[in-house]
Design a protein around this motif. Structure first.
Motif, PDB file in Angstrom:
ATOM      1  N   TRP A   1       1.088  -0.881  -0.105  1.00 24.49           N
ATOM      2  CA  TRP A   1      -0.235   0.460   0.224  1.00 24.49           C
ATOM      3  C   TRP A   1       0.810   1.333  -0.036  1.00 24.49           C
ATOM      4  O   TRP A   1       0.605   2.202  -0.517  1.00 24.49           O
ATOM      5  CB  TRP A   1      -0.980   0.090   1.028  1.00 24.49           C
ATOM      6  CG  TRP A   1      -0.059  -0.046   2.041  1.00 24.49           C
ATOM      7  CD1 TRP A   1       0.137  -1.616   2.825  1.00 24.49           C
ATOM      8  CD2 TRP A   1       0.556   1.132   3.239  1.00 24.49           C
ATOM      9  NE1 TRP A   1       1.169  -1.211   4.183  1.00 24.49           N
ATOM     10  CE2 TRP A   1       1.155   0.312   4.409  1.00 24.49           C
ATOM     11  CE3 TRP A   1       0.978   2.136   3.304  1.00 24.49           C
ATOM     12  CZ2 TRP A   1       2.069   0.356   5.608  1.00 24.49           C
ATOM     13  CZ3 TRP A   1       1.686   2.619   4.001  1.00 24.49           C
ATOM     14  CH2 TRP A   1       2.196   1.358   4.619  1.00 24.49           C
ATOM     15  N   PHE A   2       2.275   1.015  -0.040  1.00 22.27           N
ATOM     16  CA  PHE A   2       3.002   2.102   0.500  1.00 22.27           C
ATOM     17  C   PHE A   2       3.312   2.911  -0.896  1.00 22.27           C
ATOM     18  O   PHE A   2       2.784   2.347  -2.349  1.00 22.27           O
ATOM     19  CB  PHE A   2       4.533   1.992   1.332  1.00 22.27           C
ATOM     20  CG  PHE A   2       4.950   3.168   1.441  1.00 22.27           C
ATOM     21  CD1 PHE A   2       4.878   4.277   2.756  1.00 22.27           C
ATOM     22  CD2 PHE A   2       6.461   3.254   0.231  1.00 22.27           C
ATOM     23  CE1 PHE A   2       5.865   5.290   2.233  1.00 22.27           C
ATOM     24  CE2 PHE A   2       7.590   4.531   0.503  1.00 22.27           C
ATOM     25  CZ  PHE A   2       7.422   5.414   1.380  1.00 22.27           C
ATOM     26  N   SER A   3       3.197   4.349  -0.134  1.00 21.67           N
ATOM     27  CA  SER A   3       3.672   5.279  -1.917  1.00 21.67           C
ATOM     28  C   SER A   3       4.635   6.490  -1.344  1.00 21.67           C
ATOM     29  O   SER A   3       4.503   7.344  -0.923  1.00 21.67           O
ATOM     30  CB  SER A   3       2.299   5.680  -3.006  1.00 21.67           C
ATOM     31  OG  SER A   3       2.619   6.713  -3.519  1.00 21.67           O
ATOM     32  N   TRP A   4       5.711   6.427  -2.580  1.00 19.40           N
ATOM     33  CA  TRP A   4       6.571   7.623  -1.961  1.00 19.40           C
ATOM     34  C   TRP A   4       5.749   8.998  -2.123  1.00 19.40           C
ATOM     35  O   TRP A   4       6.200   9.713  -1.774  1.00 19.40           O
ATOM     36  CB  TRP A   4       7.606   7.200  -2.963  1.00 19.40           C
ATOM     37  CG  TRP A   4       8.663   6.084  -2.903  1.00 19.40           C
ATOM     38  CD1 TRP A   4       9.023   4.780  -3.154  1.00 19.40           C
ATOM     39  CD2 TRP A   4       9.227   6.755  -1.486  1.00 19.40           C
ATOM     40  NE1 TRP A   4       9.684   4.116  -2.684  1.00 19.40           N
ATOM     41  CE2 TRP A   4       9.847   5.281  -1.658  1.00 19.40           C
ATOM     42  CE3 TRP A   4      10.181   7.848  -0.718  1.00 19.40           C
ATOM     43  CZ2 TRP A   4      11.223   5.424  -1.072  1.00 19.40           C
ATOM     44  CZ3 TRP A   4      11.047   7.206   0.107  1.00 19.40           C
ATOM     45  CH2 TRP A   4      11.267   5.881  -0.255  1.00 19.40           C
ATOM     46  N   THR A   5       4.678   8.455  -3.052  1.00 15.99           N
ATOM     47  CA  THR A   5       3.956  10.390  -2.640  1.00 15.99           C
ATOM     48  C   THR A   5       3.125  10.589  -2.272  1.00 15.99           C
ATOM     49  O   THR A   5       2.473  11.795  -2.390  1.00 15.99           O
ATOM     50  CB  THR A   5       3.719  10.276  -4.683  1.00 15.99           C
ATOM     51  OG1 THR A   5       2.556   9.578  -4.956  1.00 15.99           O
ATOM     52  CG2 THR A   5       5.011  10.410  -5.595  1.00 15.99           C
ATOM     53  N   ALA A   6       2.139  10.128  -1.655  1.00 13.88           N
ATOM     54  CA  ALA A   6       0.964   9.793  -0.756  1.00 13.88           C
ATOM     55  C   ALA A   6       1.654   9.567   0.650  1.00 13.88           C
ATOM     56  O   ALA A   6       0.607   9.674   1.356  1.00 13.88           O
ATOM     57  CB  ALA A   6       0.329   8.832  -0.880  1.00 13.88           C
TER      58      ALA A   6
ATOM     59  N   ASP B   1       4.792   5.810   8.448  1.00 13.93           N
ATOM     60  CA  ASP B   1       3.321   4.787   8.949  1.00 13.93           C
ATOM     61  C   ASP B   1       3.556   3.518   7.691  1.00 13.93           C
ATOM     62  O   ASP B   1       2.805   2.837   8.063  1.00 13.93           O
ATOM     63  CB  ASP B   1       3.249   5.205   6.626  1.00 13.93           C
ATOM     64  CG  ASP B   1       2.342   6.785   6.763  1.00 13.93           C
ATOM     65  OD1 ASP B   1       1.991   7.790   8.085  1.00 13.93           O
ATOM     66  OD2 ASP B   1       1.959   7.533   5.848  1.00 13.93           O
ATOM     67  N   LEU B   2       5.121   3.196   7.849  1.00 17.23           N
ATOM     68  CA  LEU B   2       5.564   2.308   7.754  1.00 17.23           C
ATOM     69  C   LEU B   2       5.491   1.169   9.126  1.00 17.23           C
ATOM     70  O   LEU B   2       5.682   0.186   9.298  1.00 17.23           O
ATOM     71  CB  LEU B   2       6.764   1.875   7.183  1.00 17.23           C
ATOM     72  CG  LEU B   2       6.787   2.263   5.294  1.00 17.23           C
ATOM     73  CD1 LEU B   2       8.545   2.176   4.570  1.00 17.23           C
ATOM     74  CD2 LEU B   2       6.042   1.549   4.705  1.00 17.23           C
TER      75      LEU B   2
ATOM     76  N   PHE C   1      10.510  -1.652  10.111  1.00 17.86           N
ATOM     77  CA  PHE C   1      10.838  -0.102   9.809  1.00 17.86           C
ATOM     78  C   PHE C   1      11.242   0.235  11.331  1.00 17.86           C
ATOM     79  O   PHE C   1      12.256   0.938  11.831  1.00 17.86           O
ATOM     80  CB  PHE C   1       9.336   0.610   9.689  1.00 17.86           C
ATOM     81  CG  PHE C   1      10.135   2.093   9.213  1.00 17.86           C
ATOM     82  CD1 PHE C   1      10.374   2.708   8.717  1.00 17.86           C
ATOM     83  CD2 PHE C   1       9.310   3.168  10.865  1.00 17.86           C
ATOM     84  CE1 PHE C   1      10.904   3.892   8.515  1.00 17.86           C
ATOM     85  CE2 PHE C   1       9.514   3.889  10.246  1.00 17.86           C
ATOM     86  CZ  PHE C   1      10.194   4.593   9.128  1.00 17.86           C
ATOM     87  N   ASN C   2      10.490   0.029  12.585  1.00 12.13           N
ATOM     88  CA  ASN C   2      11.272   0.372  14.170  1.00 12.13           C
ATOM     89  C   ASN C   2      12.195  -0.126  14.403  1.00 12.13           C
ATOM     90  O   ASN C   2      13.216   0.862  14.920  1.00 12.13           O
ATOM     91  CB  ASN C   2       9.712   0.464  14.949  1.00 12.13           C
ATOM     92  CG  ASN C   2       8.370   1.070  13.951  1.00 12.13           C
ATOM     93  OD1 ASN C   2       8.642   2.126  14.035  1.00 12.13           O
ATOM     94  ND2 ASN C   2       7.507   0.389  14.790  1.00 12.13           N
ATOM     95  N   SER C   3      12.331  -1.400  14.417  1.00 15.01           N
ATOM     96  CA  SER C   3      13.645  -1.909  14.450  1.00 15.01           C
ATOM     97  C   SER C   3      15.010  -0.975  13.797  1.00 15.01           C
ATOM     98  O   SER C   3      15.675  -1.242  14.627  1.00 15.01           O
ATOM     99  CB  SER C   3      14.094  -3.204  14.057  1.00 15.01           C
ATOM    100  OG  SER C   3      12.202  -4.113  15.088  1.00 15.01           O
TER     101      SER C   3
END
Length: 177
Positions: free
Chosen positions: A37-42, A47-48, A58-60
């Motif tokens: 679902w991830f978008s570089w432009t949105a 959000d990850l 991501f958090n790690s």
């Protein structure tokens, strides 16, 4: 401090300086891979860090990156010329690393604290590069590296002045510096 101890600290710090971006950006790339679902432009990169395996990766990555950057900064202090610019730059780099750690510790779901630590990181990091670079420029054998650090700080800060539809791109560019 003994010469051997100093050498060990500097080498460990150098290793951390080289491996931190590899580890952090690899884990972020994996979190993007698992987030169809991830978008570089949105989206924002943060959000990850909200749900699933992507959040763990991501958090790690940010927590590990913060710890390794503090280690790098401690060793960098040993190689920097003495003076207020270098000390202030190293201190701000350590604070930026702590903020990076905190971004991973307090993801978006933690509320307003996530915003504050994110803004802290993206503010402190370029300033630390400016100060470290300025200290290096004043030393003849570090002048070129100092110019590179100042340019990296400029890139890390300037990217935020451009109009973006999301924050993911300026976050990535600023962090790459």
């Amino acid at each position: 401090m003994s010469d051997l101890k100093r050498i060990v600290i500097v080498r460990l710090a150098g290793f951390c300086g080289l491996t931190t971006p590899v580890i952090v950006f690899t884990l972020i790339a994996l979190s993007i891979f698992y987030s169809t679902w991830f978008s570089w432009t949105a989206n924002a990169l943060s959000d990850l860090g909200v749900h699933g395996i992507a959040a763990i990766l991501f958090n790690s990555s940010l927590i590990i990156g913060g710890v390794l950057t503090v280690t790098f900064a401690i060793g960098l202090r040993e190689t920097m010329p003495r003076g207020i610019l270098a000390r202030a730059g190293i201190l701000l780099l350590i604070l930026a690393a702590a903020a990076l750690f905190a971004i991973g510790l307090f993801p978006e779901t933690a509320g307003a604290i996530h915003f504050y630590v994110s803004v802290s990181f993206f503010t402190l990091f370029p300033i630390s590069l400016f100060l470290i670079g300025a200290a290096m420029i004043r030393h003849p054998r570090m002048k070129r590296l100092g110019v590179l650090a100042v340019l990296a700080g400029l890139a890390a800060a300037a990217v935020w002045a451009l109009p973006w539809t999301s924050t993911a791109i300026p976050e990535a560019v600023s962090s790459l510096a």
